[in-house]
Design a protein around this motif. Structure first.
Motif, PDB file in Angstrom:
ATOM      1  N   ALA A   1       0.753  -1.024  -0.025  1.00  0.00           N
ATOM      2  CA  ALA A   1      -0.097  -0.005   0.015  1.00  0.00           C
ATOM      3  C   ALA A   1       0.955   1.466   0.046  1.00  0.00           C
ATOM      4  O   ALA A   1       0.484   2.284  -0.680  1.00  0.00           O
ATOM      5  CB  ALA A   1      -0.973   0.032   1.224  1.00  0.00           C
ATOM      6  N   LYS A   2       2.220   1.215   0.540  1.00  0.00           N
ATOM      7  CA  LYS A   2       2.857   2.299   0.673  1.00  0.00           C
ATOM      8  C   LYS A   2       3.485   2.670  -0.716  1.00  0.00           C
ATOM      9  O   LYS A   2       3.968   3.788  -1.013  1.00  0.00           O
ATOM     10  CB  LYS A   2       3.961   1.839   1.678  1.00  0.00           C
ATOM     11  CG  LYS A   2       3.661   1.997   3.109  1.00  0.00           C
ATOM     12  CD  LYS A   2       4.835   1.902   4.129  1.00  0.00           C
ATOM     13  CE  LYS A   2       3.969   1.638   5.663  1.00  0.00           C
ATOM     14  NZ  LYS A   2       5.274   1.497   6.491  1.00  0.00           N
ATOM     15  N   SER A  23       1.378  -2.924  -8.390  1.00  0.00           N
ATOM     16  CA  SER A  23       1.034  -1.976  -7.200  1.00  0.00           C
ATOM     17  C   SER A  23       0.127  -1.045  -8.068  1.00  0.00           C
ATOM     18  O   SER A  23      -0.798  -0.669  -7.329  1.00  0.00           O
ATOM     19  CB  SER A  23       2.345  -1.259  -6.860  1.00  0.00           C
ATOM     20  OG  SER A  23       2.853  -0.316  -8.038  1.00  0.00           O
ATOM     21  N   GLY A  27      -3.769  -0.304  -6.330  1.00  0.00           N
ATOM     22  CA  GLY A  27      -4.371   0.910  -6.050  1.00  0.00           C
ATOM     23  C   GLY A  27      -5.749   0.933  -6.582  1.00  0.00           C
ATOM     24  O   GLY A  27      -6.972   1.496  -6.209  1.00  0.00           O
ATOM     25  N   TYR A  30      -8.238  -0.930  -4.963  1.00  0.00           N
ATOM     26  CA  TYR A  30      -8.390  -0.185  -3.387  1.00  0.00           C
ATOM     27  C   TYR A  30      -9.272   0.857  -3.715  1.00  0.00           C
ATOM     28  O   TYR A  30     -10.362   1.213  -2.902  1.00  0.00           O
ATOM     29  CB  TYR A  30      -7.210   0.422  -2.895  1.00  0.00           C
ATOM     30  CG  TYR A  30      -7.335   0.867  -1.619  1.00  0.00           C
ATOM     31  CD1 TYR A  30      -7.021   0.034  -0.415  1.00  0.00           C
ATOM     32  CD2 TYR A  30      -7.491   2.401  -1.496  1.00  0.00           C
ATOM     33  CE1 TYR A  30      -7.190   0.573   0.822  1.00  0.00           C
ATOM     34  CE2 TYR A  30      -7.733   2.870  -0.273  1.00  0.00           C
ATOM     35  CZ  TYR A  30      -7.458   1.970   1.157  1.00  0.00           C
ATOM     36  OH  TYR A  30      -7.479   2.498   2.163  1.00  0.00           O
TER      37      TYR A  30
END
Length: 81
Positions: A1-2, A23, A27, A30
């Motif tokens: 998440a970072k 990633s 995202g 999410y």
């Protein structure tokens, strides 16, 4: 998440930034969960053939049908190719 940055514009559209495809996909999922978790959860239950567990026996026949046509062996083979 970072490793993901999600910036929403003035219309609420998410713009997703990340160093890898994985990633960015994280995202995207999410952001979709933020916007419509209930719809995503219902679609997930539909695909698993488990709607009757939430909605009761009215969806039992649909669940059975989906479970009969699901072929996990074929799905795994498709995934590897």
């Amino acid at each position: 998440a970072k490793a993901v940055t999600i910036i929403r514009d003035n219309w609420g559209v998410p713009h997703i930034y990340g160093k890898t495809d994985a990633s960015v996909v994280f995202g995207l999922m999410y952001a979709q969960c933020e916007d419509n978790f209930k719809g995503i959860e219902r679609n997930y239950l539909y695909q698993l053939g488990k709607q009757a567990e939430v909605d009761g026996e009215t969806n039992l026949y649909t669940d059975v049908q989906l479970q009969l046509i699901a072929d996990s062996t074929d799905a795994i083979k498709d995934y590897h190719t």
